[in-house]
Scaffold this motif. Sequence first.
Motif, PDB file in Angstrom:
ATOM      1  N   UNK A  48       0.865  -1.172   0.000  1.00  0.00           N
ATOM      2  CA  UNK A  48       0.000   0.000   0.000  1.00  0.00           C
ATOM      3  C   UNK A  48       0.905   1.225   0.000  1.00  0.00           C
ATOM      4  N   UNK A  49       0.583   2.226  -0.844  1.00  0.00           N
ATOM      5  CA  UNK A  49       1.418   3.404  -1.003  1.00  0.00           C
ATOM      6  C   UNK A  49       0.752   4.644  -0.423  1.00  0.00           C
ATOM      7  N   UNK A  50       1.584   5.612  -0.020  1.00  0.00           N
ATOM      8  CA  UNK A  50       1.036   6.891   0.435  1.00  0.00           C
ATOM      9  C   UNK A  50       1.021   7.882  -0.721  1.00  0.00           C
ATOM     10  N   UNK A  51       0.765   9.123  -0.434  1.00  0.00           N
ATOM     11  CA  UNK A  51       0.620  10.139  -1.473  1.00  0.00           C
ATOM     12  C   UNK A  51       1.920  10.411  -2.227  1.00  0.00           C
ATOM     13  N   UNK A  52       3.068  10.079  -1.614  1.00  0.00           N
ATOM     14  CA  UNK A  52       4.372  10.289  -2.255  1.00  0.00           C
ATOM     15  C   UNK A  52       4.850   9.036  -2.978  1.00  0.00           C
ATOM     16  N   UNK A  53       3.981   8.017  -3.048  1.00  0.00           N
ATOM     17  CA  UNK A  53       4.332   6.730  -3.659  1.00  0.00           C
ATOM     18  C   UNK A  53       5.393   5.963  -2.881  1.00  0.00           C
TER      19      UNK A  53
END
Length: 308
Positions: free
Chosen positions: A279-284
């Motif tokens: 799972x990734x955040x907004x910054x990848x």
Amino acid sequence: MFTKKCAILSSFILLLTGILQAQFRTTDFRLLGKVESVQSVTYAYGNPSKTEVSGFLDSEQFDSVYLKFDRRRNLILRENFLDYRGKLGLFDRTILQINPSNQLEKLETTLIQNGEEPRKISQRKRFYYLQNQLVRQDEFNSGRTSDQYWVTNYIYEKGEIAEKVFWMEDEIFSRDKFNYNFKGELTEEKNFHNNGIVGKNIDYKYVDGFISKKITISGNEKTTETFIYDSEFLSKYELMDNSGRVLRTETYDKNGLLSELQKFNHKTQLIDKYSFKFELDRENNWIKCEISRNRTPIYVIKRTIKYF
């Protein structure tokens, strides 16, 4: 997306034995954006109260890892945690000092072991530069029964490192020599003991200017590492022994993240297949990874990332 160049740089830092063989920048950890810190904890799947050492990613050797970076994206602190009777405890702490030229100047690791033994400096390294080139490294290592002191001198020719000379107790212990092709690509790394006998030889092959094979020979042992690229990123890595048996195969997605790993199990003489779901955040950057072995979930790694 990690570009082909970034993927190769990360591979060199992780796999190439010739230079520093360590991770000191956010890019070395495949971190994107202005990352201030990363805290990861690995749990047994289905039991969030039990931490584990998975052998992969952030939990290759520890249950939990904490990394802190400065605004120039240099690693300045690393803390490693293990399970002590059901609770996470600090195993060791490494402090890194960066000079005004953005170069690693000093590294010091303190062994803490959750306070169960007296604290001690387990490793200390100092780095010396001349005209922005690393020319010397002093290293101290404290073992259980004795201490070791090393000095490494770096010799350059035409701007490229040509030789590393390792000293121990004021005597030359061994040398690493490096050869390049006309394009400036490293083609050979050869280690010599102080008696002149070759200890290890590494050959590098290239395709379109990027490393495609790394062949290591040490005594009667030979390993071949193969790097395969798809357009702009590293897509596959393979490790093979001298009999031609594949020991490890890693497959990467377009973000440079490990998606599948096949590893030879010496006990069962079979191949274990591991899959990785991120799972990734907004910054990848990944903040959660579920690891399965032979389709059975076994670990969950959770990351907390802070940004400047």
